[in-house]
Write an enzyme that holds these catalytic residues in place. Structure first.
Site, PDB file in Angstrom:
ATOM      1  N   GLU A 121      33.303  34.492  31.798  1.00  0.00           N
ATOM      2  CA  GLU A 121      34.676  34.691  32.231  1.00  0.00           C
ATOM      3  C   GLU A 121      34.770  34.171  33.648  1.00  0.00           C
ATOM      4  O   GLU A 121      33.970  34.529  34.496  1.00  0.00           O
ATOM      5  CB  GLU A 121      35.073  36.169  32.202  1.00  0.00           C
ATOM      6  CG  GLU A 121      36.559  36.407  32.405  1.00  0.00           C
ATOM      7  CD  GLU A 121      37.013  36.178  33.833  1.00  0.00           C
ATOM      8  OE1 GLU A 121      38.115  35.629  34.025  1.00  0.00           O
ATOM      9  OE2 GLU A 121      36.270  36.523  34.756  1.00  0.00           O
ATOM     10  N   CYS A 150      39.783  41.716  34.746  1.00  0.00           N
ATOM     11  CA  CYS A 150      39.035  40.997  33.722  1.00  0.00           C
ATOM     12  C   CYS A 150      39.543  41.296  32.334  1.00  0.00           C
ATOM     13  O   CYS A 150      39.751  42.452  31.985  1.00  0.00           O
ATOM     14  CB  CYS A 150      37.555  41.336  33.798  1.00  0.00           C
ATOM     15  SG  CYS A 150      36.610  40.305  32.649  1.00  0.00           S
ATOM     16  N   CYS A 208      35.692  41.823  29.958  1.00  0.00           N
ATOM     17  CA  CYS A 208      35.296  43.230  30.029  1.00  0.00           C
ATOM     18  C   CYS A 208      36.591  44.026  30.228  1.00  0.00           C
ATOM     19  O   CYS A 208      36.734  44.778  31.182  1.00  0.00           O
ATOM     20  CB  CYS A 208      34.288  43.494  31.132  1.00  0.00           C
ATOM     21  SG  CYS A 208      34.462  42.485  32.595  1.00  0.00           S
ATOM     22  N   HIS A 222      38.048  48.138  34.176  1.00  0.00           N
ATOM     23  CA  HIS A 222      38.659  48.337  35.488  1.00  0.00           C
ATOM     24  C   HIS A 222      39.764  49.384  35.453  1.00  0.00           C
ATOM     25  O   HIS A 222      40.063  50.014  36.461  1.00  0.00           O
ATOM     26  CB  HIS A 222      39.171  47.008  36.047  1.00  0.00           C
ATOM     27  CG  HIS A 222      38.069  46.070  36.400  1.00  0.00           C
ATOM     28  ND1 HIS A 222      37.352  46.170  37.576  1.00  0.00           N
ATOM     29  CD2 HIS A 222      37.504  45.054  35.716  1.00  0.00           C
ATOM     30  CE1 HIS A 222      36.415  45.233  37.604  1.00  0.00           C
ATOM     31  NE2 HIS A 222      36.494  44.538  36.481  1.00  0.00           N
ATOM     32  N   ARG A 225      28.626  44.830  32.381  1.00  0.00           N
ATOM     33  CA  ARG A 225      27.866  43.937  33.253  1.00  0.00           C
ATOM     34  C   ARG A 225      27.219  44.652  34.426  1.00  0.00           C
ATOM     35  O   ARG A 225      26.558  44.008  35.227  1.00  0.00           O
ATOM     36  CB  ARG A 225      28.770  42.801  33.730  1.00  0.00           C
ATOM     37  CG  ARG A 225      29.033  41.809  32.628  1.00  0.00           C
ATOM     38  CD  ARG A 225      30.274  40.984  32.831  1.00  0.00           C
ATOM     39  NE  ARG A 225      30.537  40.173  31.654  1.00  0.00           N
ATOM     40  CZ  ARG A 225      31.135  40.621  30.545  1.00  0.00           C
ATOM     41  NH1 ARG A 225      31.547  41.884  30.474  1.00  0.00           N
ATOM     42  NH2 ARG A 225      31.314  39.836  29.513  1.00  0.00           N
ATOM     43  N   SER A 232      29.617  41.559  38.907  1.00  0.00           N
ATOM     44  CA  SER A 232      29.274  40.160  39.166  1.00  0.00           C
ATOM     45  C   SER A 232      29.370  39.823  40.646  1.00  0.00           C
ATOM     46  O   SER A 232      28.906  38.755  41.061  1.00  0.00           O
ATOM     47  CB  SER A 232      30.149  39.232  38.329  1.00  0.00           C
ATOM     48  OG  SER A 232      29.829  39.387  36.962  1.00  0.00           O
ATOM     49  N   CYS A 234      30.752  37.340  34.939  1.00  0.00           N
ATOM     50  CA  CYS A 234      32.117  37.634  34.553  1.00  0.00           C
ATOM     51  C   CYS A 234      33.038  37.458  35.738  1.00  0.00           C
ATOM     52  O   CYS A 234      33.515  38.416  36.313  1.00  0.00           O
ATOM     53  CB  CYS A 234      32.217  39.040  33.994  1.00  0.00           C
ATOM     54  SG  CYS A 234      33.731  39.293  33.083  1.00  0.00           S
ATOM     55  N   CYS A 239      33.225  31.805  39.314  1.00  0.00           N
ATOM     56  CA  CYS A 239      32.033  31.554  40.129  1.00  0.00           C
ATOM     57  C   CYS A 239      31.466  30.167  39.893  1.00  0.00           C
ATOM     58  O   CYS A 239      31.899  29.452  39.032  1.00  0.00           O
ATOM     59  CB  CYS A 239      30.946  32.566  39.801  1.00  0.00           C
ATOM     60  SG  CYS A 239      31.437  34.245  40.078  1.00  0.00           S
TER      61      CYS A 239
END
Lengths: 415, 566
Positions: free
Chosen positions: B13, B60, B63, B67, B478, B501, B545, B548
């Site tokens: 992601e 996200c 996932c 959050h 993650r 991440s 995720c 990046c």
């Protein structure tokens, strides 16, 4: 010949592991989803015979990949059918085997083999501030890359609310100059179709694609570029809690008796009456449920600038300080706007919300600003919005709540 | 001398760029760059804290839901709310099934193509694939006819010349080691998992209205309709549907995922020596029986330092701080900040686009660099499994020991790319085994008339203190996830997310210490700089995720360094 054609196709699909029965069932289900007569299934079957498959380039900008994940949940067709049988998903960062420079090769290959013959899907908003450095792909700005790829497309489908009007990155407090796809492509002439939602309902994406593959035409859209088959009615009009709304039976607290009985969530902040979407009929995850069904209000995620115009989402009890819900029926043309069904041209100030991005001529968008402002503040009378109001008053829907429910149960509660 | 930049890293992601420097066929240095920024933390400021989860959830979509949970926990911590048991169970069910879904999708759809050669599968003998399947488990799809069907479908697909998502892979790379038959097995399971994953997320649709982005959280509990005779939501009928979805999920994990991971691990045993990384592991802990019941946590909190499993250190969130020395942000003062005082002030100082390299830039990422007491940590499945193992949690210990004996690997193999993959599979199985128990308790409560789903006493802003702050800690698929919120005058004064991440993919800190991905790439063999599949294997083993990027180089800098953007 019709029979012959689709038998050939069915035979071809059997090689790919799709049974004839399953294929015909699928075509019939699609015809139903598009509100077409059963015979239309044959047209769909013929259209899907197209070989080679239409290439799809999926681009991720300022996104959360929620719409990509929604694609994985698609049921008719399933994502496996989309990948293997329906389209050629040639570029999608979440799923593709290739990495790095090879992802660009995948796009180049499509453009060489199918010049002007591919569809682009964009997920996420496009940041324009500070030279575009807030979203970089392969050392280039996403904005530059996207303009390049979109310019050769048969059409661009903006999935999710971020790709529509900038969405969350464009909400109050955002610093990146995020805009939607139409706002970025401007008057380049590229056909843009918007499927807002957070995320979109994948059933609407597959229905849109299947209709195009089978008829060669994109569906009729409202002035915001949203297909009427999906965004023509409000959530409220088909809501399963509507009888309770009529009976003035409202949930007051999470888990109260009314909540358990499926009463109306309007007093808890539901935005269904002013939200155009087919969530209440299509539902999610194979028709399993939808937010109101599970017990939470609609938050209006298919509405322009909903993170600002629909917030705060949290409300309880009455009296309401919400604006009067104002349903908008986009199925009839509004004077001064493009005809629904015509191309809602990107950059047309009355055609797309993207054109109302800051610094992009927002002052010329009475319809958009009008709706946004009215939803936010309960005000009416700005520009094109007044025309909409007037038309709605002339032909009020029986169940469209122009005012907060009055009397009886609402009085005496304190916020 | 060769420098290699891979941008974008796909099958994650977000937007990630990795640059590596390779000398003598081995990675000597690495840079991880997040190349996308949205500014969520700034957008959250000034809003109603009861709305925070709705916005934060959009951090996200892969996932999804995690959050939202961290956010309501943060606000509830700030306002001193303890949620009812039913809400706790529903949250466990949503989060637990999210793990199972997410980990299976990661293995088959985001990671497997680093180990499985799809094109090689077309040369398979379906009868041999069937024999292989039968040797691994009693999964129902195990006949030669079934695999012949998969082979025909695959050949038909490739025969069209339109390879779709499988185009331009590193097919035929010498690092692919599975037999054609095993590759066909994996392709079959890739397709089966695509179908399977739609089933388990129906749990989210029932309890959350939809997936991605379930929509039934509420500060104080859940906005879920719950009663045996409720027309929709959680009722007698849908509880049965959830039970069916759990059973189907468990069957797939037990009979497909675990055997596949063990088999593939056995074929790639040398990867137990690569991707070792920092060796420090951080876990906040999650999945208790009741709210606040630390003793019952399936994954206890803790830290392991320097791969020393003899000792588990405690976690104190006050010791977490983020630095921006090599990130595109500036701080108004100081060089590190605890999240309560955190700032998000973007200040891009990288090269003007288009660029070929970021590794020469002082700052090279939109990720901040979180550190615990000044130290970099790895978070995620491996950290959770190691901390639980070192804490003596019997359930985790049995799973790990069983896997090691099945594969013949030693305990040291856990600290590696392979160990990360194994840990992820093992915790998938551990969690899928708990789902039915949580559902049973909910059903018992419904039958017993215990229906409270939220504590609404603190719902009205008038009941809140003028100023409050809270930390919402969670174990996301993650890794360790934290949201920090400061509430002032009924509005969000400050909001900071420190996500898994960010820990794993962080750039260097002020002291020049690398983040987990960067460190784990050091020593990775690169057979062909034009096809650096080895980099993907280790980076994907973390399940990145976010937006990046990572760079691959052959020796450090210098005029003679050739930069290859691959």
């Amino acid at each position: 010949m019709v029979e012959r054609d689709h038998l050939d196709l069915a035979s071809a699909l059997e090689v790919r592991g799709v049974s004839r029965r399953r294929f015909l069932k699928y075509c019939a289900a699609m015809a139903a989803a598009l509100a077409m007569p059963p015979a239309f299934a044959h047209t769909i079957a013929r259209g899907l015979q197209a070989s080679p498959r239409v290439p799809l380039i999926w681009l991720e900008a300022q996104d959360c990949a929620g719409n990509s994940e929604a694609l994985l949940r698609a049921e008719k067709p399933t994502v496996a059918e989309v990948i293997l049988d329906t389209l050629s998903l040639d570029h999608h960062h979440l799923l593709m085997a290739a990495s790095g420079k090879r992802t660009e090769k995948a796009i180049e290959a499509v453009r060489e083999q199918f010049p002007a013959g591919y569809v682009v899907v964009v997920e996420g908003s496009i940041p324009l501030a500070d030279g575009g450095v807030y979203c970089m792909v392969g050392g280039r700005t996403f904005a530059e890359m996207a303009r390049d790829v979109c310019n050769g497309a048969l059409a661009v489908i903006a999935v999710g609310s971020c790709a529509w009007d900038g969405g969350l990155p464009a909400a109050s407090g955002g610093l990146t100059g995020a805009v939607g796809v139409a706002g970025w492509l401007g008057d380049s002439g590229v056909k843009v179709i918007n499927l807002p939602g957070c995320p979109l309902n994948p059933g609407n994406l597959t229905a849109l694609i299947v209709q195009y593959l089978s008829t060669g035409r994109w569906p009729d859209t409202d002035p915001f570029g949203r297909p009427l088959f999906a965004y023509g009615d409000t959530v409220h009009q088909q809501c399963e809690s509507l009888p309770h709304y009529r009976a003035r039976e409202f949930v007051r607290e999470w888990g109260d008796e009314g909540h358990r009985k499926g009463w109306c969530l309007y007093q808890m902040g539901c935005k269904g009456p002013s939200t155009n979407a087919n969530c209440s009929t299509l539902k999610f995850n194979g028709g399993t449920s939808w937010p109101v069904g599970a017990g939470h209000p609609c938050v209006g995620c298919t509405t322009p600038r909903f993170w600002d115009t629909m917030a705060p989402f949290a409300r309880v009890g009455g009296p309401l300080d919400l604006p009067a819900p104002t349903p908008v029926d986009y199925r009839t043309p509004v004077p001064g706007t493009p005809r629904p069904g015509g191309t809602a041209k990107p950059g047309d100030p009355t055609g797309t919300p993207g054109a109302a991005e800051p610094g992009e001529g927002a002052e010329n968008t009475p319809l958009y600003v009008g709706i946004g402002a009215a939803v936010a503040a309960g005000a009416a009378g700005l520009g094109g919005f007044a025309a909409l109001r007037a038309r709605n008053r002339a032909n009020p829907g029986a169940d469209q709540p122009h005012e907060p429910p009055a009397a009886g149960p609402d009085e005496g509660d304190s916020q | 001398m060769t420098r290699i930049a891979i941008d974008p890293i796909t099958r994650i992601e977000g937007h990630l760029r990795i640059e590596v420097e390779v000398d003598g066929g081995t990675v000597r240095d690495a840079w991880s760059s997040g190349t996308m920024f949205r500014g969520l933390e700034n957008i959250l400021r000034g809003r109603d804290p009861r709305d925070a989860w709705m916005l934060a959830q959009r951090a996200c979509g892969v996932c999804t839901t995690v959050h939202a949970l961290a956010s309501v926990r943060a606000v509830e911590a700030a306002l001193g709310i303890t949620i009812p048991q039913n809400a706790h169970l529903v949250r466990n069910l949503i989060a637990g099934s999210q793990f199972v879904h997410d980990h299976v999708v990661h293995f088959y759809h985001l990671h497997a193509l680093d180990w499985v050669d799809v094109v090689s599968a077309t040369n398979a003998d379906p009868a041999k694939t069937a024999a292989l399947q039968q040797s691994l488990s009693d999964w129902k799809n195990n006949s030669p006819t079934y695999f012949q069907g998969v082979l025909d479908r695959l050949k038909g697909f490739i025969g069209t010349g339109q390879l779709g998502p499988f185009a331009f892979g590193y097919w035929g790379h010498p690092a692919y080691r599975l037999s054609p038959e095993a590759n066909l097995l994996a392709v079959a399971h890739y397709l089966e998992a695509l179908e399977w994953q739609r089933g388990i997320v129906r749990i989210h649709a029932i309890l959350g209205g939809k997936n991605p982005h379930p929509q039934t959280y509420a500060v104080g509990g859940m906005a879920l309709r719950m009663a045996n005779d409720a027309p929709t939501g959680l009722n007698r009928t849908t509880a049965g549907q959830i039970a069916s979805a759990i059973a189907a999920a468990k069957a797939f994990v037990d009979k497909v995922l675990i055997p596949d991971v063990a088999y593939i691990a056995g074929e790639y045993r040398d990867w137990a020596a690569y991707g070792r990384g920092i060796g420090n592991y951080l876990v906040y802990g999650d999945f208790s029986d009741r709210p606040g019941d630390a003793a019952s946590l399936i994954f206890p909190p803790g830290r392991i330092i320097g791969r020393d499993l003899s000792k588990v250190e405690p976690v104190d969130q006050e010791k977490i701080a983020e630095t921006v020395a090599h990130s595109w942000y500036s701080y108004s003062s100081g060089d590190q900040k605890h999240p309560y005082e955190g700032e998000t002030r973007p200040e891009y100082t990288g090269p003007n686009p288009p660029y070929e390299t970021l590794a020469d830039s002082e700052a090279y990422s939109w990720l901040k660099a979180p550190r615990y007491d000044g130290r970099a940590y790895e978070v995620g499945p491996l950290a959770r499994v190691l901390v639980a193992y070192a804490s003596g949690r019997a359930e985790v210990k049995a799973a790990v020991d069983g896997f090691l004996s099945r594969t013949g690997l030693g305990k040291d193999a856990l600290f590696s790319t392979l160990g990360r993959i194994a840990a992820r599979a093992l915790e998938t199985q551990i969690l899928v085994n708990h789902l039915q128990g949580w559902l049973d308790q909910l059903v018992a409560n419904m039958n017993g008339g215990q229906l409270q789903i939220a504590d609404s006493a603190s719902w009205q802003p008038g009941s809140w203190p003028a100023e409050a702050r809270g930390w919402g800690a969670e174990e996301a698929p993650r890794g360790a996830l934290g949201h920090w919120v400061v509430v002032k005058n009924q509005k969000i004064e400050n909001y900071q997310l420190v996500v898994p991440s960010t820990w794993n993919g962080s750039p260097r800190d002020a002291g020049g210490n690398r983040g987990a991905w960067e460190e784990s790439l050091i020593g990775t063999p690169i057979a062909d700089p034009e096809q650096p599949i080895e980099v993907l294997r280790t980076v994907h083993s973390f399940d990145p995720c976010m937006a990046c990027a990572v760079h691959v180089f052959d020796p450090t800098g210098g005029a003679s360094t050739e930069i290859r953007v691959v």
